[in-house]
Design a protein around this motif. Structure first.
Motif, PDB file in Angstrom:
ATOM      1  N   SER A 137      18.731  21.213  50.419  1.00 18.57           N
ATOM      2  CA  SER A 137      17.567  21.541  49.595  1.00 18.57           C
ATOM      3  C   SER A 137      17.964  21.449  48.134  1.00 18.57           C
ATOM      4  CB  SER A 137      17.059  22.956  49.903  1.00 18.57           C
ATOM      5  OG  SER A 137      18.000  23.927  49.469  1.00 18.57           O
ATOM      6  N   ALA A 138      16.960  21.255  47.283  1.00 12.93           N
ATOM      7  CA  ALA A 138      17.244  21.158  45.847  1.00 12.93           C
ATOM      8  C   ALA A 138      17.885  22.443  45.337  1.00 12.93           C
ATOM      9  CB  ALA A 138      15.954  20.860  45.081  1.00 12.93           C
ATOM     10  N   GLY A 139      17.412  23.586  45.847  1.00 16.96           N
ATOM     11  CA  GLY A 139      17.956  24.862  45.405  1.00 16.96           C
ATOM     12  C   GLY A 139      19.423  25.027  45.754  1.00 16.96           C
ATOM     13  N   SER A 140      19.789  24.704  47.006  1.00 20.17           N
ATOM     14  CA  SER A 140      21.186  24.854  47.420  1.00 20.17           C
ATOM     15  C   SER A 140      22.075  23.873  46.665  1.00 20.17           C
ATOM     16  CB  SER A 140      21.329  24.643  48.928  1.00 20.17           C
ATOM     17  OG  SER A 140      21.003  23.312  49.291  1.00 20.17           O
ATOM     18  N   PHE A 141      21.562  22.667  46.436  1.00 24.25           N
ATOM     19  CA  PHE A 141      22.347  21.671  45.703  1.00 24.25           C
ATOM     20  C   PHE A 141      22.636  22.159  44.289  1.00 24.25           C
ATOM     21  CE2 PHE A 141      23.086  18.054  43.021  1.00 24.25           C
ATOM     22  CZ  PHE A 141      23.800  17.164  43.801  1.00 24.25           C
ATOM     23  N   LEU A 142      21.611  22.631  43.586  1.00 24.55           N
ATOM     24  CA  LEU A 142      21.788  23.061  42.194  1.00 24.55           C
ATOM     25  C   LEU A 142      22.673  24.297  42.108  1.00 24.55           C
ATOM     26  CD1 LEU A 142      18.157  22.531  40.844  1.00 24.55           C
ATOM     27  CD2 LEU A 142      20.179  21.132  40.378  1.00 24.55           C
ATOM     28  N   PRO A 149      28.462  30.177  42.929  1.00 25.09           N
ATOM     29  CA  PRO A 149      28.648  30.871  44.215  1.00 25.09           C
ATOM     30  C   PRO A 149      30.110  30.833  44.666  1.00 25.09           C
ATOM     31  CG  PRO A 149      26.881  29.234  44.344  1.00 25.09           C
ATOM     32  CD  PRO A 149      27.615  28.976  43.072  1.00 25.09           C
ATOM     33  N   ARG A 150      30.401  31.628  45.693  1.00 25.96           N
ATOM     34  CA  ARG A 150      31.745  31.615  46.270  1.00 25.96           C
ATOM     35  C   ARG A 150      31.784  30.825  47.576  1.00 25.96           C
ATOM     36  NH1 ARG A 150      34.964  37.258  45.058  1.00 25.96           N
ATOM     37  NH2 ARG A 150      34.334  37.471  42.881  1.00 25.96           N
TER      38      ARG A 150
END
Length: 380
Positions: A137-142, A149-150
């Motif tokens: 998803s665009a959110g996870s990619f960005l 994030p860790r």
């Protein structure tokens, strides 16, 4: 006759480049072994691989500690040159880190879209089932591209770049600290090792990893003294023994697992000694003739050249093959995935990383020049 490490005109130490290449290869083999672990664990083969000196070839987490020491050392060396600019340096560092990271995430996303992943094909609770994304998803990619994030389901190895970024932010402070304690470097390194042990025992990542970087930075602050130490005559047995002790510290927690199983406090304590072991391995690459000659060979130097690219692209390649063939085909995944990872890393280096290096140098020059002009304008 004492063998000393070769230096490029840029000041890069070739044996350390070679060590970085070997460490990247070890991480590659480590992740391949994680694919095979559910099927091998409990067998004689697994015991040989994970609880004998053979583990040195697949000690991926320990190899990352070697990377951290190298980063603390090599990244800081330019700080001690004339006309150094912190603004130029940090700006270029951002380009060098984020450009390849974003490109590696794009590669991973493309592979996931082209070769859909079915988590049910992986053994429950395994590394493949638990830590790899099966959609994008665009959110996870960005979020993952930010290195904030860790956890990095799109490309697992980016967890270490999170710590590289954080250390870059505190690098001016860490450099000042290294200069402050440089006359008591050995004591400072011992303190760093102790803090890393505490971080491991109490599961505090900041205490575990930051002192490892600082060890490298202290070594950078004492680099002239280290190189002078390299040239001193020593008994023939000293460096082989020093190398053996460093290796035992690096993988001691694995060798001791039949006595101190994984998860026990004593095993955690032994793993914590991997930090000084990693620092010892870096010293071996600087001081021991056979290691220097090995790390300066052409194949190892080539590995060093593409090491960052290899680190960034190998898991997307291996994961794609593992989901395509199933984890039970781990042998085929390795047979195809290891050479393919090297090939993709070479292409990634030429297409992305080398270009980011050039862009970073341009950014460094432009930002440093502007900083000098502004300093001249405000000078009394």
């Amino acid at each position: 006759m004492v063998t000393t490490p070769s230096q490029q005109p840029s000041g890069r130490i070739q044996s350390l480049d070679g060590l970085r290449g070997v460490a990247a290869l070890v991480v590659l083999l480590h992740h391949w072994l994680l694919i095979a672990e559910p099927l091998l664990e409990g067998t004689v083969s697994w015991a040989v691989i994970s609880q004998s000196p053979v583990k040195l070839l697949t000690a991926g987490n320990e190899a990352v500690l070697v990377f951290f020491v190298l980063s603390g050392l090599v990244v800081v060396l330019p700080v001690f040159k004339e006309n150094f600019s912190w603004m130029g340096f940090l700006s270029a560092r951002v380009v060098r880190l984020y450009g390849p990271v974003i490109a590696s995430l794009a590669l991973s996303a493309i592979l996931i879209l082209l070769a859909p992943r079915d988590p049910s094909r992986m053994p429950p609770g395994s590394w493949m089932a638990e830590t790899h994304a099966d959609s994008v998803s665009a959110g996870s990619f960005l979020a993952q591209a930010s290195l904030v994030p860790r956890q990095y389901p799109l490309n697992n190895p980016l967890w270490s770049l999170h710590w590289e970024l954080l250390y870059s932010i505190v690098l001016p402070l860490a450099t000042a600290l290294a200069l402050l304690v440089r006359r008591h470097a050995l004591a400072a390194v011992i303190v760093c090792c102790a803090l890393s042990v505490v971080g491991r025992l109490f599961e505090q990542s900041e205490l575990l990893y930051f002192p490892v970087f600082v060890i490298g930075t202290i070594m950078a602050a004492r680099m002239p003294d280290l190189l002078a130490w390299v040239e001193r005559p020593r008994p023939r047995w000293f460096m082989p023994l020093f190398t053996l002790v460093s290796v035992l510290m690096l993988i001691g927690s694995w060798l001791a697992r039949p006595i101190f199983p994984s998860g026990t406090d004593l095993n955690h304590l032994l793993w914590a000694f991997a930090a000084p072991g990693a620092a010892g391995i870096v010293l071996v690459a600087l001081a021991w003739g056979p290691a220097i000659r090995l790390f300066e060979t052409r194949p190892i130097q080539w590995l060093g050249k593409i090491s960052f690219s290899l680190y960034l692209v190998h898991v997307p390649v291996l994961a794609t093959l593992a989901f395509a063939f199933g984890s039970e085909a781990w042998g085929l995944v390795g047979l195809l995935g290891i050479p393919l990872s090297l090939l993709v890393a070479w292409g990634f280096y030429e297409a992305v990383e080398a270009r980011m290096h050039k862009a970073a140098r341009r950014v460094h020059r432009a930002v440093a020049a502007r900083a000098r002009r502004r300093a001249g304008e405000v000078a009394p």
